[in-house]
Design a protein around this motif. Sequence first.
Motif, mmCIF file in Angstrom:
data_model
loop_
_atom_site.group_PDB
_atom_site.id
_atom_site.type_symbol
_atom_site.label_atom_id
_atom_site.label_comp_id
_atom_site.label_asym_id
_atom_site.label_seq_id
_atom_site.Cartn_x
_atom_site.Cartn_y
_atom_site.Cartn_z
ATOM 1 N N GLY A 1 1.533 -8.552 50.884
ATOM 2 C CA GLY A 1 2.639 -8.832 49.972
ATOM 3 C C GLY A 1 2.562 -10.273 49.519
ATOM 4 N N LEU A 2 3.559 -11.058 49.899
ATOM 5 C CA LEU A 2 3.577 -12.486 49.569
ATOM 6 C C LEU A 2 3.382 -13.344 50.822
ATOM 7 C CD1 LEU A 2 6.561 -12.541 47.017
ATOM 8 C CD2 LEU A 2 4.107 -12.365 46.543
ATOM 9 N N THR A 3 3.039 -12.710 51.930
ATOM 10 C CA THR A 3 2.879 -13.409 53.204
ATOM 11 C C THR A 3 1.406 -13.625 53.527
ATOM 12 O OG1 THR A 3 4.937 -12.457 54.060
ATOM 13 C CG2 THR A 3 3.372 -13.322 55.680
ATOM 14 N N GLN A 4 1.043 -14.871 53.828
ATOM 15 C CA GLN A 4 -0.320 -15.181 54.245
ATOM 16 C C GLN A 4 -0.402 -15.073 55.773
ATOM 17 O OE1 GLN A 4 -2.912 -15.947 52.111
ATOM 18 N NE2 GLN A 4 -4.305 -15.931 53.856
ATOM 19 N N ILE A 5 -1.349 -14.263 56.251
ATOM 20 C CA ILE A 5 -1.559 -14.117 57.687
ATOM 21 C C ILE A 5 -2.967 -14.591 58.024
ATOM 22 C CG2 ILE A 5 -1.543 -12.557 59.670
ATOM 23 C CD1 ILE A 5 0.266 -10.692 58.160
ATOM 24 N N THR A 6 -3.066 -15.477 59.014
ATOM 25 C CA THR A 6 -4.361 -16.009 59.443
ATOM 26 C C THR A 6 -4.579 -15.678 60.909
ATOM 27 O OG1 THR A 6 -4.171 -17.844 57.857
ATOM 28 C CG2 THR A 6 -5.790 -18.083 59.625
ATOM 29 N N LEU A 7 -5.735 -15.118 61.208
ATOM 30 C CA LEU A 7 -6.073 -14.733 62.579
ATOM 31 C C LEU A 7 -7.300 -15.519 63.028
ATOM 32 C CD1 LEU A 7 -5.529 -12.581 64.893
ATOM 33 C CD2 LEU A 7 -7.393 -11.297 63.848
ATOM 34 N N GLU A 8 -7.240 -16.092 64.238
ATOM 35 C CA GLU A 8 -8.363 -16.838 64.809
ATOM 36 C C GLU A 8 -8.635 -16.296 66.209
ATOM 37 O OE1 GLU A 8 -8.027 -21.306 63.682
ATOM 38 O OE2 GLU A 8 -5.970 -20.509 63.696
ATOM 39 N N ASP B 1 9.851 -7.359 49.680
ATOM 40 C CA ASP B 1 10.841 -6.841 48.731
ATOM 41 C C ASP B 1 11.958 -7.846 48.491
ATOM 42 O OD1 ASP B 1 11.573 -4.580 47.066
ATOM 43 O OD2 ASP B 1 13.290 -4.333 48.394
ATOM 44 N N ASN B 2 12.495 -8.426 49.556
ATOM 45 C CA ASN B 2 13.563 -9.416 49.398
ATOM 46 C C ASN B 2 13.088 -10.621 48.596
ATOM 47 O OD1 ASN B 2 15.356 -7.876 50.870
ATOM 48 N ND2 ASN B 2 14.973 -8.933 52.795
ATOM 49 N N MET B 3 11.858 -11.058 48.880
ATOM 50 C CA MET B 3 11.317 -12.223 48.188
ATOM 51 C C MET B 3 11.106 -11.935 46.705
ATOM 52 S SD MET B 3 8.589 -13.365 51.142
ATOM 53 C CE MET B 3 7.943 -14.786 50.251
ATOM 54 N N VAL B 4 10.551 -10.742 46.404
ATOM 55 C CA VAL B 4 10.284 -10.391 45.007
ATOM 56 C C VAL B 4 11.584 -10.203 44.236
ATOM 57 C CG1 VAL B 4 9.291 -8.668 43.464
ATOM 58 C CG2 VAL B 4 8.030 -9.380 45.483
ATOM 59 N N LEU B 5 12.549 -9.504 44.833
ATOM 60 C CA LEU B 5 13.812 -9.266 44.135
ATOM 61 C C LEU B 5 14.547 -10.577 43.865
ATOM 62 C CD1 LEU B 5 15.122 -6.042 45.904
ATOM 63 C CD2 LEU B 5 13.944 -6.255 43.704
ATOM 64 N N THR B 6 14.504 -11.496 44.814
ATOM 65 C CA THR B 6 15.110 -12.813 44.591
ATOM 66 C C THR B 6 14.419 -13.531 43.448
ATOM 67 O OG1 THR B 6 15.756 -13.025 46.919
ATOM 68 C CG2 THR B 6 15.581 -15.060 45.645
ATOM 69 N N ASN B 7 13.088 -13.455 43.436
ATOM 70 C CA ASN B 7 12.316 -14.097 42.374
ATOM 71 C C ASN B 7 12.601 -13.466 41.019
ATOM 72 O OD1 ASN B 7 9.105 -14.026 41.063
ATOM 73 N ND2 ASN B 7 10.140 -15.955 41.432
ATOM 74 N N ILE B 8 12.659 -12.126 40.971
ATOM 75 C CA ILE B 8 12.961 -11.435 39.708
ATOM 76 C C ILE B 8 14.334 -11.837 39.189
ATOM 77 C CG2 ILE B 8 13.525 -9.179 38.715
ATOM 78 C CD1 ILE B 8 11.266 -7.988 40.398
ATOM 79 N N ASN B 9 15.306 -11.865 40.093
ATOM 80 C CA ASN B 9 16.669 -12.237 39.693
ATOM 81 C C ASN B 9 16.715 -13.651 39.130
ATOM 82 O OD1 ASN B 9 19.640 -11.649 39.724
ATOM 83 N ND2 ASN B 9 19.630 -13.402 41.126
ATOM 84 N N ASP B 10 16.011 -14.577 39.790
ATOM 85 C CA ASP B 10 15.996 -15.966 39.316
ATOM 86 C C ASP B 10 15.355 -16.081 37.939
ATOM 87 O OD1 ASP B 10 17.208 -16.760 41.653
ATOM 88 O OD2 ASP B 10 15.357 -17.435 42.618
ATOM 89 N N VAL B 11 14.230 -15.398 37.760
ATOM 90 C CA VAL B 11 13.507 -15.491 36.481
ATOM 91 C C VAL B 11 14.295 -14.824 35.365
ATOM 92 C CG1 VAL B 11 11.425 -14.765 35.245
ATOM 93 C CG2 VAL B 11 11.241 -15.675 37.562
ATOM 94 N N MET B 12 14.872 -13.666 35.649
ATOM 95 C CA MET B 12 15.612 -12.951 34.612
ATOM 96 C C MET B 12 16.872 -13.695 34.188
ATOM 97 S SD MET B 12 13.797 -10.488 33.747
ATOM 98 C CE MET B 12 12.396 -9.535 34.324
ATOM 99 N N ASN B 13 17.380 -14.552 35.051
ATOM 100 C CA ASN B 13 18.543 -15.371 34.691
ATOM 101 C C ASN B 13 18.140 -16.623 33.909
ATOM 102 O OD1 ASN B 13 20.560 -13.748 35.775
ATOM 103 N ND2 ASN B 13 20.296 -14.607 37.830
ATOM 104 N N GLY B 14 16.833 -16.804 33.730
ATOM 105 C CA GLY B 14 16.334 -17.935 32.953
ATOM 106 C C GLY B 14 15.809 -17.468 31.618
ATOM 107 N N THR B 15 14.554 -17.795 31.341
ATOM 108 C CA THR B 15 13.925 -17.390 30.088
ATOM 109 C C THR B 15 12.641 -16.636 30.409
ATOM 110 O OG1 THR B 15 14.768 -19.429 29.087
ATOM 111 C CG2 THR B 15 13.125 -18.190 27.830
ATOM 112 N N PRO B 16 12.752 -15.344 30.700
ATOM 113 C CA PRO B 16 11.571 -14.574 31.088
ATOM 114 C C PRO B 16 10.584 -14.403 29.934
ATOM 115 C CG PRO B 16 13.478 -13.137 30.854
ATOM 116 C CD PRO B 16 13.986 -14.531 30.741
ATOM 117 N N THR B 17 9.304 -14.370 30.272
ATOM 118 C CA THR B 17 8.244 -14.147 29.301
ATOM 119 C C THR B 17 7.867 -12.669 29.283
ATOM 120 O OG1 THR B 17 6.482 -14.468 30.912
ATOM 121 C CG2 THR B 17 7.337 -16.446 29.808
#
Length: 283
Positions: free
Chosen positions: A37-44, A177-193
Amino acid sequence: MKKLLLIVLAITATFSVNAQIVTPQPSPFSKLEQKVGLTQITLEYSRPSMRDRVIFGDLVPYGKLWRLGANANTKITFSTDVSIGGNEVKAGTYAIFATPNETSWNVVFYSDATNNGLPKVWDDSKVVAMVNTKVYPVSEKIETFTITFDDLTNSSAVLGILWENLYVGVQIDVPTDNMVLTNINDVMNGTPTSNDYYAAAVYYLQEGKDISQAKIWIDKAITMAGDKVAFWQLRQQSLIYAKAGDKKGAIAAAKKSLAAAEKAGNSDYVKMNKDSLKEWGNL
């Protein structure tokens, strides 16, 4: 000349004294990075091999805590908070340990990742998650200890552990999902492309969200793109229309996508559109 020869001999002797023999590590280090998703996971971790040894129940005893590999701790790092076995785990770095048994394992995520192997003194308060997971036999021998990221989705991955003749997996859930929905809401309240509308519409389609809203957004994306609309955008428009129950609109968008894909010479999208048109009874 004699002085120069002595200097050369002295330098050669210095290199001989300082030289060190370098040999391969018996359990080589490995680093694996995976975006979930939007999470980076690193394994060593370090990777021992069987070398004709019996592993589980012998080299790695049943019922005893194991460092899960060799050498230093096996470590996993999360860029965001995650959920493991119903436990909320904060962003950060953790050691992974396991207690193998014949039919199941207990896999432990431990907040202190600085130990060289098992902690000298175990602290239950540092256990952030413990998961009991089933053992699955594998048909082929796994010579070298291996950890993988399997069954990837936008919101989860399975941490797979393989060695000798078995596989165990631990699911890790991420808050995409929470991260994307928050991002969508923020962008849509601005000037979406146009790209913003497109990305939001496709995400809603893929995640089974409000398809009516997805239809509004994809239409805005296509309109704003104008003459520069791409065949893959039209393809998504057709799928959104089909999901919304608008077969006529889906067919019209698919035909446009097909024509554009044929013009671009993209055989994959030509086939996908033809398959959809056939499914929708228009080819």
